[in-house]
Design a protein around this motif. Structure first.
Motif, short mmCIF file in Angstrom:
data_model
loop_
_atom_site.label_atom_id
_atom_site.label_comp_id
_atom_site.label_asym_id
_atom_site.label_seq_id
_atom_site.Cartn_x
_atom_site.Cartn_y
_atom_site.Cartn_z
N GLY A 250 -49.49 13.52 35.06
CA GLY A 250 -50.78 13.91 35.60
C GLY A 250 -50.79 15.16 36.44
O GLY A 250 -51.79 15.44 37.10
N ALA A 251 -49.71 15.93 36.43
CA ALA A 251 -49.66 17.17 37.22
C ALA A 251 -50.48 18.25 36.52
O ALA A 251 -50.50 18.35 35.29
CB ALA A 251 -48.21 17.63 37.39
N PRO B 97 -39.22 26.77 41.06
CA PRO B 97 -37.88 26.52 41.63
C PRO B 97 -36.76 26.58 40.60
O PRO B 97 -35.64 26.99 40.92
CB PRO B 97 -38.01 25.12 42.24
CG PRO B 97 -39.46 24.95 42.52
CD PRO B 97 -40.16 25.68 41.42
N MET B 98 -37.05 26.17 39.35
CA MET B 98 -36.02 26.26 38.32
C MET B 98 -35.70 27.71 37.97
O MET B 98 -34.59 28.00 37.50
CB MET B 98 -36.49 25.50 37.07
CG MET B 98 -36.59 24.00 37.24
SD MET B 98 -37.25 23.18 35.76
CE MET B 98 -36.02 23.62 34.55
N ALA B 99 -36.65 28.60 38.18
CA ALA B 99 -36.45 30.02 37.86
C ALA B 99 -35.90 30.81 39.04
O ALA B 99 -35.98 32.04 39.03
CB ALA B 99 -37.76 30.62 37.38
N LYS B 100 -35.35 30.13 40.04
CA LYS B 100 -34.86 30.83 41.24
C LYS B 100 -33.80 31.88 40.93
O LYS B 100 -33.85 32.98 41.50
CB LYS B 100 -34.32 29.80 42.24
CG LYS B 100 -33.82 30.41 43.53
CD LYS B 100 -33.28 29.35 44.48
CE LYS B 100 -32.71 29.98 45.74
NZ LYS B 100 -32.16 28.95 46.67
N PRO B 101 -32.80 31.62 40.06
CA PRO B 101 -31.83 32.70 39.78
C PRO B 101 -32.47 33.94 39.21
O PRO B 101 -32.11 35.06 39.58
CB PRO B 101 -30.87 32.04 38.77
CG PRO B 101 -30.99 30.58 39.02
CD PRO B 101 -32.41 30.35 39.40
N GLY B 102 -33.43 33.78 38.30
CA GLY B 102 -34.11 34.94 37.75
C GLY B 102 -34.96 35.66 38.77
O GLY B 102 -35.02 36.90 38.80
N THR C 269 -38.43 22.82 28.12
CA THR C 269 -39.85 22.45 28.12
C THR C 269 -40.06 20.98 28.43
O THR C 269 -41.18 20.58 28.76
CB THR C 269 -40.47 22.78 26.76
OG1 THR C 269 -39.76 22.06 25.73
CG2 THR C 269 -40.36 24.28 26.48
N SER C 270 -39.01 20.15 28.31
CA SER C 270 -39.18 18.72 28.52
C SER C 270 -39.59 18.40 29.95
O SER C 270 -40.33 17.44 30.21
CB SER C 270 -37.89 17.98 28.16
OG SER C 270 -36.80 18.48 28.95
N VAL C 271 -39.12 19.20 30.92
CA VAL C 271 -39.46 18.94 32.32
C VAL C 271 -40.96 19.17 32.55
O VAL C 271 -41.64 18.36 33.20
CB VAL C 271 -38.62 19.83 33.24
CG1 VAL C 271 -38.97 19.59 34.70
CG2 VAL C 271 -37.14 19.60 33.02
N ALA C 272 -41.48 20.26 32.02
CA ALA C 272 -42.91 20.53 32.17
C ALA C 272 -43.75 19.50 31.43
O ALA C 272 -44.80 19.05 31.93
CB ALA C 272 -43.23 21.93 31.66
N GLU C 273 -43.31 19.08 30.26
CA GLU C 273 -44.06 18.06 29.52
C GLU C 273 -44.08 16.74 30.26
O GLU C 273 -45.10 16.03 30.28
CB GLU C 273 -43.44 17.90 28.13
CG GLU C 273 -43.60 19.12 27.24
CD GLU C 273 -42.85 18.98 25.93
OE1 GLU C 273 -42.09 17.97 25.80
OE2 GLU C 273 -42.99 19.86 25.06
N PHE D 183 -45.78 25.86 40.29
CA PHE D 183 -45.28 26.16 41.62
C PHE D 183 -44.25 25.16 42.13
O PHE D 183 -43.36 25.53 42.90
CB PHE D 183 -46.45 26.22 42.61
CG PHE D 183 -47.27 27.47 42.50
CD1 PHE D 183 -46.79 28.67 42.96
CD2 PHE D 183 -48.53 27.43 41.91
CE1 PHE D 183 -47.55 29.83 42.86
CE2 PHE D 183 -49.30 28.58 41.81
CZ PHE D 183 -48.80 29.78 42.28
N GLN D 184 -44.32 23.90 41.70
CA GLN D 184 -43.42 22.89 42.24
C GLN D 184 -42.25 22.56 41.31
O GLN D 184 -41.25 22.00 41.78
CB GLN D 184 -44.19 21.60 42.55
CG GLN D 184 -45.22 21.76 43.66
CD GLN D 184 -45.85 20.44 44.05
OE1 GLN D 184 -45.51 19.38 43.52
NE2 GLN D 184 -46.78 20.48 44.99
#
Length: 307
Positions: free
Chosen positions: A206-207, A219-224, A196-200, A214-215
């Motif tokens: 400001g994203a 992309p982090m969930a690509k294997p799933g 969750t640290s990446v999203a936070e 989407f950005q």
């Protein structure tokens, strides 16, 4: 009561010969023997299973290059000459090209729609707490256990009333609805394993929620995504019951319907070589997809356990 203390072993001096008593004991020979027997047994089962799976596939490919006389005269021998006209005859005269194109359109559209909608729903259910979160999640799980045969009759009338019967886009929407429960269930568990640290950090910069999803998160969930995409591709490519009920137009038949029609027509004609060629044509895309993405499938299935 007195206890006797055993003196600690004195290490051997440098240069002194090491006796047999100074060396640590190895594992018992019985355990080694049992482990060897178990490995040999498991490898033997895997070899037998691989033989049972691979041999029918190889036999079908080999038979697709024979003529009808060789198929019945020497079914287990290699073809004397490669009859490539079997493939061209199945592709043109048996309309396999039209069935193949319809299947690519239906499965391609439904696969994209399933991954986009399923990943968005799974991300919200995995990352945000709101009233009804668990209820919606269990509704998707309940959709996995609902037999599709019980919904065929009402589904037929719903699709017919919407004017989507015997259409490519109507079949795409039905495939998406059919594949969403498993997709949401799989990706919800996968999104929960992502940090969750990446999203936070993205929110601090400001994203927006959509840009973060989407950005960054997608992309982090690509294997799933690759894993669930392969499973959905296999299920949708081999789907027969839904198109049989909802797609009765001969010009819009998919590959599974075409194979049944090919088996009936070629069976009456006695063109068994063309039938095997059409069967291999329908089988090759599935094998190619799994061979290419097999590493990503394993990574997606084990990512949740490793994180």
């Amino acid at each position: 009561m007195k206890t006797t203390e055993t003196p600690a072993p004195v290490p051997a001096e440098s240069g002194a010969p090491v006796t047999k008593a100074d060396t640590p004991p190895g594992p018992p020979p019985k355990e080694r023997k049992e482990g060897t027997v178990l490995n040999a047994f498991s490898h033997g089962i895997l070899v037998i299973w691989a033989f049972m799976v691979v041999m029918p596939l190889l036999w079908a490919v080999m038979t697709s290059f024979k003529d009808d006389r060789s198929i019945f005269g020497s079914p287990w021998s290699l073809p004397d000459t490669l009859h490539f006209d079997n493939w061209s005859r199945a592709w043109t005269e048996a309309n396999m090209s039209d069935y193949f194109l319809n299947t690519v359109l239906v499965v391609g559209g439904s696969l994209i729609g399933t991954l986009v909608l399923g990943s968005m729903a799974a991300y919200v259910l995995a990352r945000f707490d709101f009233p009804g979160n668990r209820f919606i999640y269990y509704l998707f799980i309940g959709g996995m256990s609902f037999p599709i045969m019980l919904a065929l009759v009402p589904l037929f009338y719903v699709v017919n009333n919407m004017g989507l019967l015997n259409t490519i886009h109507g079949l795409i929407l039905v495939y998406i609805a059919y594949s969403l429960p498993f997709t949401v269930f799989f990706l919800t568990a996968f999104f929960r394993t992502l940090p969750t640290s990446v999203a936070e950090a993205a929110f601090v910069d400001g994203a927006s929620h959509s840009r973060t999803f989407f950005q960054i998160m997608l992309p982090m969930a690509k294997p799933g995504l690759v894993s669930v995409g392969i499973f959905n591709f296999l299920g949708q490519w081999n789907q027969y019951m839904l198109p049989t009920v909802l797609n009765t137009d001969p010009d819009k038949r998919v590959l599974t319907q075409g194979l049944v029609q090919l088996a009936v027509s070629q069976g009456y004609k006695g063109d068994w070589s063309g039938l095997f060629a059409g069967l291999v044509m329908a089988m090759l895309p599935v094998l190619a997809a799994y061979i290419i993405f097999q590493r990503q499938v394993v990574q997606g299935l084990t990512a949740g356990a490793l994180k």
